[in-house]
Design an enzyme around this catalytic site. Structure first.
Site, PDB file in Angstrom:
ATOM      1  CE  LYS A 269      30.048   2.860  -2.059  1.00  0.00           C
ATOM      2  NZ  LYS A 269      28.643   3.123  -1.177  1.00  0.00           N
TER       3      LYS A 269
ATOM      4  CE1 TYR B 128      30.803   2.226  -5.215  1.00  0.00           C
ATOM      5  CE2 TYR B 128      32.854   0.876  -5.339  1.00  0.00           C
ATOM      6  CZ  TYR B 128      31.476   1.025  -4.958  1.00  0.00           C
ATOM      7  OH  TYR B 128      31.273   0.121  -4.215  1.00  0.00           O
TER       8      TYR B 128
HETATM    9  N1  LIG Z   1      28.248  -5.853  -4.784  1.00  0.00           N
HETATM   10  C1  LIG Z   1      29.541  -5.553  -4.369  1.00  0.00           C
HETATM   11  O1  LIG Z   1      30.434  -6.389  -4.862  1.00  0.00           O
HETATM   12  C2  LIG Z   1      29.717  -4.346  -3.390  1.00  0.00           C
HETATM   13  C3  LIG Z   1      31.097  -4.064  -3.006  1.00  0.00           C
HETATM   14  C4  LIG Z   1      31.369  -3.141  -2.159  1.00  0.00           C
HETATM   15  C5  LIG Z   1      30.299  -2.282  -1.757  1.00  0.00           C
HETATM   16  N2  LIG Z   1      29.157  -2.324  -2.310  1.00  0.00           N
HETATM   17  C6  LIG Z   1      28.058  -1.355  -2.022  1.00  0.00           C
HETATM   18  O2  LIG Z   1      26.986  -1.855  -1.660  1.00  0.00           O
HETATM   19  C7  LIG Z   1      25.640  -1.107  -1.853  1.00  0.00           C
HETATM   20  C8  LIG Z   1      24.850  -1.847  -2.799  1.00  0.00           C
HETATM   21  O3  LIG Z   1      25.461  -2.503  -3.965  1.00  0.00           O
HETATM   22  P1  LIG Z   1      24.642  -3.318  -4.862  1.00  0.00           P
HETATM   23  O4  LIG Z   1      25.839  -4.156  -5.493  1.00  0.00           O
HETATM   24  O5  LIG Z   1      23.573  -4.043  -4.401  1.00  0.00           O
HETATM   25  O6  LIG Z   1      24.308  -2.208  -6.112  1.00  0.00           O
HETATM   26  P2  LIG Z   1      23.342  -2.327  -7.482  1.00  0.00           P
HETATM   27  O7  LIG Z   1      22.936  -3.521  -7.663  1.00  0.00           O
HETATM   28  O8  LIG Z   1      23.910  -1.569  -8.369  1.00  0.00           O
HETATM   29  O9  LIG Z   1      22.153  -1.172  -6.637  1.00  0.00           O
HETATM   30  C9  LIG Z   1      22.367  -0.229  -6.373  1.00  0.00           C
HETATM   31  C10 LIG Z   1      21.003   0.243  -5.692  1.00  0.00           C
HETATM   32  O10 LIG Z   1      21.332   1.894  -5.551  1.00  0.00           O
HETATM   33  C11 LIG Z   1      20.029   2.503  -5.907  1.00  0.00           C
HETATM   34  N3  LIG Z   1      20.533   3.762  -6.401  1.00  0.00           N
HETATM   35  C12 LIG Z   1      21.580   4.298  -7.387  1.00  0.00           C
HETATM   36  N4  LIG Z   1      21.673   5.524  -7.394  1.00  0.00           N
HETATM   37  C13 LIG Z   1      20.649   5.984  -6.676  1.00  0.00           C
HETATM   38  C14 LIG Z   1      19.961   7.355  -6.500  1.00  0.00           C
HETATM   39  N5  LIG Z   1      20.589   8.546  -7.014  1.00  0.00           N
HETATM   40  N6  LIG Z   1      18.797   7.280  -5.392  1.00  0.00           N
HETATM   41  C15 LIG Z   1      18.535   6.375  -4.926  1.00  0.00           C
HETATM   42  N7  LIG Z   1      18.720   5.213  -5.203  1.00  0.00           N
HETATM   43  C16 LIG Z   1      19.864   4.873  -6.051  1.00  0.00           C
HETATM   44  C17 LIG Z   1      19.712   1.593  -7.261  1.00  0.00           C
HETATM   45  O11 LIG Z   1      18.547   1.866  -7.695  1.00  0.00           O
HETATM   46  P3  LIG Z   1      17.812   1.780  -9.057  1.00  0.00           P
HETATM   47  O12 LIG Z   1      17.074   0.351  -9.098  1.00  0.00           O
HETATM   48  O13 LIG Z   1      16.647   2.697  -9.177  1.00  0.00           O
HETATM   49  O14 LIG Z   1      19.028   2.047  -9.997  1.00  0.00           O
HETATM   50  C18 LIG Z   1      19.883  -0.072  -6.670  1.00  0.00           C
HETATM   51  O15 LIG Z   1      18.733  -0.234  -5.931  1.00  0.00           O
HETATM   52  C19 LIG Z   1      26.327  -0.030  -2.366  1.00  0.00           C
HETATM   53  O16 LIG Z   1      26.510   1.151  -1.602  1.00  0.00           O
HETATM   54  C20 LIG Z   1      27.647  -0.373  -3.202  1.00  0.00           C
HETATM   55  O17 LIG Z   1      28.530   0.565  -3.361  1.00  0.00           O
HETATM   56  C21 LIG Z   1      28.663  -3.273  -3.451  1.00  0.00           C
END
Ligand SMILES: NC(=O)c1ccc[n+]([C@@H]2O[C@H](COP(=O)([O-])OP(=O)(O)OC[C@H]3O[C@@H](n4cnc5c(N)ncnc54)[C@H](OP(=O)(O)O)[C@@H]3O)[C@@H](O)[C@H]2O)c1
Length: 264
Positions: free
Chosen positions: A168, A164
């Protein structure tokens, strides 16, 4: 009427972007999801300025079709693209690069993350670029992660979640390549870390909980002001402030929700 496309809008940070941005009825917001039928939070928003479109980010044909739908509604332009969708963690997230018993499984995990988090972002940008070129804002935000930062990685000693983190770091350079190519057109490409955000939808497994505790301890040593995960609402509010403030001189940057290199 500023227009926004947000990928991964079904839940978590992506949904919160749609919710906060569409509070202003002058904004037209397109949420791209893999499966509208299961994107309950998004579809129950029922705001006239929110449109739900379907595509996987690894499907360039689906993305082109979504871009054509957006163009029909906006008259052919787009102001903001937020690449939020990502494969966040697979079942191997607790392993380091030497922790995989089977090298084929390691390769599968590396390729799976690269496919969504790098190829998917490149496909998305390429699909929407013609619309963005006709827009008046030209901001392309790719949600990255502080775990892609070299200093944080080496200082905290966090060796797990490698595929992961590597994906990134890879997408950060893709952002740099677009910035290099399109700066002269007035584009702002940004890799933006949202902080540590609690987007969990179910309780962690004992293995996940252990990994999480170790990560929090390491983060607290890295940044003594760190108090734990923030909510999607807090994170998106801070990210939107950064997005609104950046100008073309910032294009290609990798910064956090604080607007600098403080990742937590
Ligand atoms: N949460 C954190 O602490 C954190 C920290 C650093 C960075 N981030 C980044 O922030 C962003 C959002 O994170 P989050 O925590 O909200 O993640 P999350 O709750 O796991 O949600 C991920 C989203 O991406 C969608 N997705 C995954 N694979 C996909 C694909 N192949 N095509 C289209 N959509 C896809 C999922 O859709 P489905 O509902 O269909 O699965 C979901 O809407 C990401 O880029 C993540 O890397 C998050």
């Amino acid at each position: 009427m500023p227009s926004y496309v947000i990928t991964g809008a079904s839940r978590g940070i992506g949904f919160e972007f749609v919710r906060q941005i569409s509070e202003d009825e002058n904004n037209t917001v397109f949420g791209i999801v893999r499966n509208p039928a299961t994107a309950k939070e998004l579809t129950s928003l029922k705001r006239p300025n929110v449109h739900v479109l379907k595509s996987d980010v690894t499907d360039h044909r689906g993305l082109s079709a979504a871009a054509a739908e957006v163009a029909k509604i906006t008259g052919g332009s787009l102001d903001y693209l937020i690449n939020n969708a990502a494969a966040v963690n697979d079942e191997f997230a607790h392993l380091t690069l030497t922790g995989f018993e089977d090298q084929d499984v390691l390769a599968q995990s590396l390729r799976g993350m690269f496919n969504v988090n790098v190829v998917g972002v490149v496909f998305t940008i390429n699909a929407f670029l013609p619309l963005l070129q006709k827009g008046s804002v030209k901001k392309v935000i790719t949600i990255s992660s502080g775990v892609a930062d070299l200093d944080l990685t080496v200082t905290t000693g966090i060796a797990a979640s490698a595929p992961y983190s590597i994906s990134k770091a890879g997408v950060n350079l893709a952002v740099g390549k677009y910035a290099a190519q399109f700066k002269s057109e007035g584009f702002i490409f940004l890799a933006l870390s949202p902080g540590l955000v609690d987007t969990s939808t179910k309780p962690p497994t004992p293995e996940e909980l252990e990994g999480y505790k170790q990560m929090i301890t390491a983060f607290k040593q890295y940044d003594t002001t760190f108090e734990g995960a923030i909510t999607p609402e807090q994170s998106v509010k801070m990210q939107l402030a950064v997005i609104n403030n950046v100008t073309v001189k910032d294009t290609g940057a990798f910064i956090s929700h604080h607007g600098d290199k403080r990742w937590l």
